[in-house]
Design a protein around this motif. Structure first.
Motif, PDB file in Angstrom:
ATOM      1  N   GLY A 116      13.970 -28.610 -32.162  1.00  0.00           N
ATOM      2  CA  GLY A 116      13.030 -29.488 -32.201  1.00  0.00           C
ATOM      3  C   GLY A 116      12.974 -29.516 -30.469  1.00  0.00           C
ATOM      4  N   ILE A 117      14.269 -30.388 -29.822  1.00  0.00           N
ATOM      5  CA  ILE A 117      14.148 -30.424 -28.467  1.00  0.00           C
ATOM      6  C   ILE A 117      12.842 -29.247 -27.543  1.00  0.00           C
ATOM      7  CG2 ILE A 117      15.045 -30.969 -26.403  1.00  0.00           C
ATOM      8  CD1 ILE A 117      17.344 -32.121 -28.214  1.00  0.00           C
ATOM      9  N   LEU A 118      13.294 -27.920 -27.868  1.00  0.00           N
ATOM     10  CA  LEU A 118      12.667 -27.089 -27.440  1.00  0.00           C
ATOM     11  C   LEU A 118      11.882 -27.270 -27.614  1.00  0.00           C
ATOM     12  CD1 LEU A 118      15.287 -24.100 -27.331  1.00  0.00           C
ATOM     13  CD2 LEU A 118      14.588 -24.987 -25.504  1.00  0.00           C
ATOM     14  N   VAL A 119      10.990 -27.684 -29.059  1.00  0.00           N
ATOM     15  CA  VAL A 119       9.399 -27.694 -29.561  1.00  0.00           C
ATOM     16  C   VAL A 119       8.413 -28.244 -28.335  1.00  0.00           C
ATOM     17  CG1 VAL A 119       7.854 -27.639 -31.141  1.00  0.00           C
ATOM     18  CG2 VAL A 119       9.239 -26.231 -31.202  1.00  0.00           C
ATOM     19  N   LEU A 120       9.421 -29.573 -28.582  1.00  0.00           N
ATOM     20  CA  LEU A 120       8.978 -30.899 -27.658  1.00  0.00           C
ATOM     21  C   LEU A 120       8.484 -30.481 -26.105  1.00  0.00           C
ATOM     22  CD1 LEU A 120       7.408 -33.180 -27.378  1.00  0.00           C
ATOM     23  CD2 LEU A 120      10.156 -34.500 -27.768  1.00  0.00           C
ATOM     24  N   LEU A 121       9.815 -29.858 -25.607  1.00  0.00           N
ATOM     25  CA  LEU A 121       9.693 -29.697 -24.255  1.00  0.00           C
ATOM     26  C   LEU A 121       8.980 -28.645 -23.592  1.00  0.00           C
ATOM     27  CD1 LEU A 121      11.013 -29.779 -20.958  1.00  0.00           C
ATOM     28  CD2 LEU A 121      12.305 -27.571 -22.129  1.00  0.00           C
ATOM     29  N   PHE A 122       8.196 -27.501 -25.391  1.00  0.00           N
ATOM     30  CA  PHE A 122       7.352 -26.917 -24.431  1.00  0.00           C
ATOM     31  C   PHE A 122       5.524 -27.314 -24.535  1.00  0.00           C
ATOM     32  CE2 PHE A 122      10.178 -23.096 -26.401  1.00  0.00           C
ATOM     33  CZ  PHE A 122      10.617 -22.950 -24.781  1.00  0.00           C
ATOM     34  N   ILE A 123       5.614 -28.320 -25.674  1.00  0.00           N
ATOM     35  CA  ILE A 123       4.998 -28.861 -25.202  1.00  0.00           C
ATOM     36  C   ILE A 123       4.248 -29.455 -24.304  1.00  0.00           C
ATOM     37  CG2 ILE A 123       2.971 -30.473 -26.972  1.00  0.00           C
ATOM     38  CD1 ILE A 123       5.025 -29.610 -29.418  1.00  0.00           C
ATOM     39  N   ILE A 124       5.122 -30.298 -24.027  1.00  0.00           N
ATOM     40  CA  ILE A 124       5.221 -31.263 -22.195  1.00  0.00           C
ATOM     41  C   ILE A 124       4.612 -30.476 -21.380  1.00  0.00           C
ATOM     42  CG2 ILE A 124       6.310 -33.264 -20.353  1.00  0.00           C
ATOM     43  CD1 ILE A 124       8.151 -33.945 -23.171  1.00  0.00           C
ATOM     44  N   VAL A 125       5.687 -29.190 -21.049  1.00  0.00           N
ATOM     45  CA  VAL A 125       5.122 -28.268 -20.383  1.00  0.00           C
ATOM     46  C   VAL A 125       4.153 -28.021 -20.091  1.00  0.00           C
ATOM     47  CG1 VAL A 125       5.823 -25.965 -19.067  1.00  0.00           C
ATOM     48  CG2 VAL A 125       7.225 -27.553 -20.009  1.00  0.00           C
ATOM     49  N   ALA A 126       2.781 -27.177 -21.753  1.00  0.00           N
ATOM     50  CA  ALA A 126       2.388 -27.281 -21.332  1.00  0.00           C
ATOM     51  C   ALA A 126       1.346 -27.495 -21.263  1.00  0.00           C
ATOM     52  CB  ALA A 126       2.139 -26.393 -23.082  1.00  0.00           C
ATOM     53  N   ILE A 127       1.450 -28.712 -20.974  1.00  0.00           N
ATOM     54  CA  ILE A 127       0.397 -29.631 -21.201  1.00  0.00           C
ATOM     55  C   ILE A 127       0.489 -30.417 -19.995  1.00  0.00           C
ATOM     56  CG2 ILE A 127      -0.969 -32.687 -21.644  1.00  0.00           C
ATOM     57  CD1 ILE A 127       0.622 -32.341 -24.573  1.00  0.00           C
ATOM     58  N   ILE A 128       1.638 -30.684 -19.171  1.00  0.00           N
ATOM     59  CA  ILE A 128       1.344 -30.832 -17.557  1.00  0.00           C
ATOM     60  C   ILE A 128       1.901 -30.243 -16.630  1.00  0.00           C
ATOM     61  CG2 ILE A 128       2.141 -33.747 -18.740  1.00  0.00           C
ATOM     62  CD1 ILE A 128       4.786 -33.500 -17.392  1.00  0.00           C
ATOM     63  N   GLY A 129       2.297 -28.701 -17.412  1.00  0.00           N
ATOM     64  CA  GLY A 129       3.187 -27.976 -16.009  1.00  0.00           C
ATOM     65  C   GLY A 129       2.072 -26.962 -14.946  1.00  0.00           C
ATOM     66  N   PRO A 130       1.016 -26.922 -16.108  1.00  0.00           N
ATOM     67  CA  PRO A 130      -0.066 -26.340 -15.394  1.00  0.00           C
ATOM     68  C   PRO A 130      -0.662 -26.713 -13.339  1.00  0.00           C
ATOM     69  CG  PRO A 130      -0.690 -26.107 -16.999  1.00  0.00           C
ATOM     70  CD  PRO A 130      -0.238 -27.123 -17.122  1.00  0.00           C
ATOM     71  N   TYR A 131      -0.219 -28.308 -13.185  1.00  0.00           N
ATOM     72  CA  TYR A 131      -0.276 -29.197 -12.462  1.00  0.00           C
ATOM     73  C   TYR A 131       0.854 -28.883 -11.392  1.00  0.00           C
ATOM     74  CZ  TYR A 131      -4.423 -31.546 -15.659  1.00  0.00           C
ATOM     75  OH  TYR A 131      -4.474 -31.282 -16.329  1.00  0.00           O
ATOM     76  N   PHE A 132       1.454 -28.838 -11.334  1.00  0.00           N
ATOM     77  CA  PHE A 132       3.471 -28.559 -10.790  1.00  0.00           C
ATOM     78  C   PHE A 132       3.507 -27.139 -10.450  1.00  0.00           C
ATOM     79  CE2 PHE A 132       3.109 -32.645 -13.205  1.00  0.00           C
ATOM     80  CZ  PHE A 132       3.194 -33.236 -12.158  1.00  0.00           C
ATOM     81  N   THR A 133       2.774 -26.285 -10.436  1.00  0.00           N
ATOM     82  CA  THR A 133       3.467 -24.981 -10.359  1.00  0.00           C
ATOM     83  C   THR A 133       2.671 -25.183  -8.575  1.00  0.00           C
ATOM     84  OG1 THR A 133       0.966 -23.927 -11.098  1.00  0.00           O
ATOM     85  CG2 THR A 133       2.704 -24.443 -12.586  1.00  0.00           C
TER      86      THR A 133
END
Length: 298
Positions: free
Chosen positions: A40-57
């Motif tokens: 569940g923590i991994l799933v939540l982490l993936f969702i967060i990264v999918a939302i905000i990750g593209p702004y920090f690549t």
């Protein structure tokens, strides 16, 4: 002679909302399953990264640099570069949103359609039930990936068509689960009592049947997301899903198969992310199934 004053707040203990109490029991069961919590923590982490990750690549996912093509992992390019010199780490982060979007959109669409069909079929029964279930049996007769392959071949390769295809082959699973649960709930005495009081069919379905069939549907939704992601990646791998230069993981894996011996990292990292995401959803889904099972002790 003093007269004792009764304080309502102390004499009558506050009532506990049954729904809140059931959620507490559910969380207590889920917390005991360490694997499910980790998933569940991994799933939540993936969702967060999918939302905000593209702004920090560190790089643009479509930026090419042929001077560093097929470069191995390094401090400048954490996952190396592909045959066009594009940063694989940046493309994976951007592709995470595409992959999860396909999984969530297709499964939510199939869950809504399949649950509606299953409840209607199980509640009314008779010829309608037989007609609907025979259609579901026909769809279930085809392996899911082959049915999706046929649908995308007809509609054309695109992300939208992949979502439609995956949603269609997932509908029968939700329909059968919802129908089976509805048949069990429909036989309960309180449903007959509600009917005797004059409640309409829609009220009975939405207020009394639907809340009692959600537990298995929630579990199936989580597990189906993993299947949808795997199916979508497979369709993109053979060129029927996301089209270049989209950073979808299946398409990236397809690009890397030509360089397995020369630069194995091009295929390794997208493949590794597909495995991790699918595994996380499956582990979390198994934990939800145990936590929502009333036979399991808290």
């Amino acid at each position: 002679m003093s007269q004792e004053v009764n304080n309502p707040s102390t004499s009558n203990p506050p009532s506990i909302n049954p729904r809140i109490e059931s959620w507490k029991i559910f969380y207590k069961k889920l917390r005991k399953n360490r694997a499910a919590m980790f998933g569940g923590i991994l799933v939540l982490l993936f969702i967060i990264v999918a939302i905000i990750g593209p702004y920090f690549t560190p790089y643009d996912p479509g930026q090419t640099n042929y001077q560093v093509k097929l470069a191995p992992p390094s401090a400048d390019h954490w996952f190396g570069t592909d045959h066009h010199g594009r940063d694989i780490f940046s493309r994976i982060i951007h592709g995470m949103g595409i992959t999860l979007m396909i999984g969530f959109a297709s499964v939510f669409a199939s869950a809504i359609i399949g649950t509606t069909i299953g409840i209607v079929s199980g509640y009314y029964g008779g010829r309608l039930d037989n007609f609907i279930m025979r259609i579901m049996d026909v769809l279930l007769a085809f392996p899911g990936i082959l049915l999706a392959l046929a649908i995308v071949s007809v509609l054309g390769p695109s992300i939208e068509n992949v979502i439609i295809a995956v949603a269609i082959f997932s509908v029968p699973v939700f329909a059968r689960i919802a129908r089976g649960s509805t048949l069990s709930v429909r036989k309960l005495e309180y449903i007959d009592a509600v009917k005797a009081l004059g409640a309409s069919d829609s009220r009975i379905i939405f207020k009394h049947i639907l809340p009692n069939v959600t537990s298995p549907l929630i579990v199936q939704t989580t597990l189906s997301i993993a299947t949808a992601i795997l199916s979508a990646s497979g369709l993109s791998f053979i060129g029927l899903g996301a089209q270049p230069p989209s950073p979808e993981w299946g398409a990236m894996l397809s690009d890397g198969r030509a360089y397995l011996y020369q630069a194995g990292h091009v295929a390794f990292f997208p493949g590794m992310m597909i495995v991790i995401v699918v595994l996380a959803f499956n582990i979390f889904g198994d934990g939800l199934r145990d936590a929502l099972d009333p036979k399991m002790k808290a």
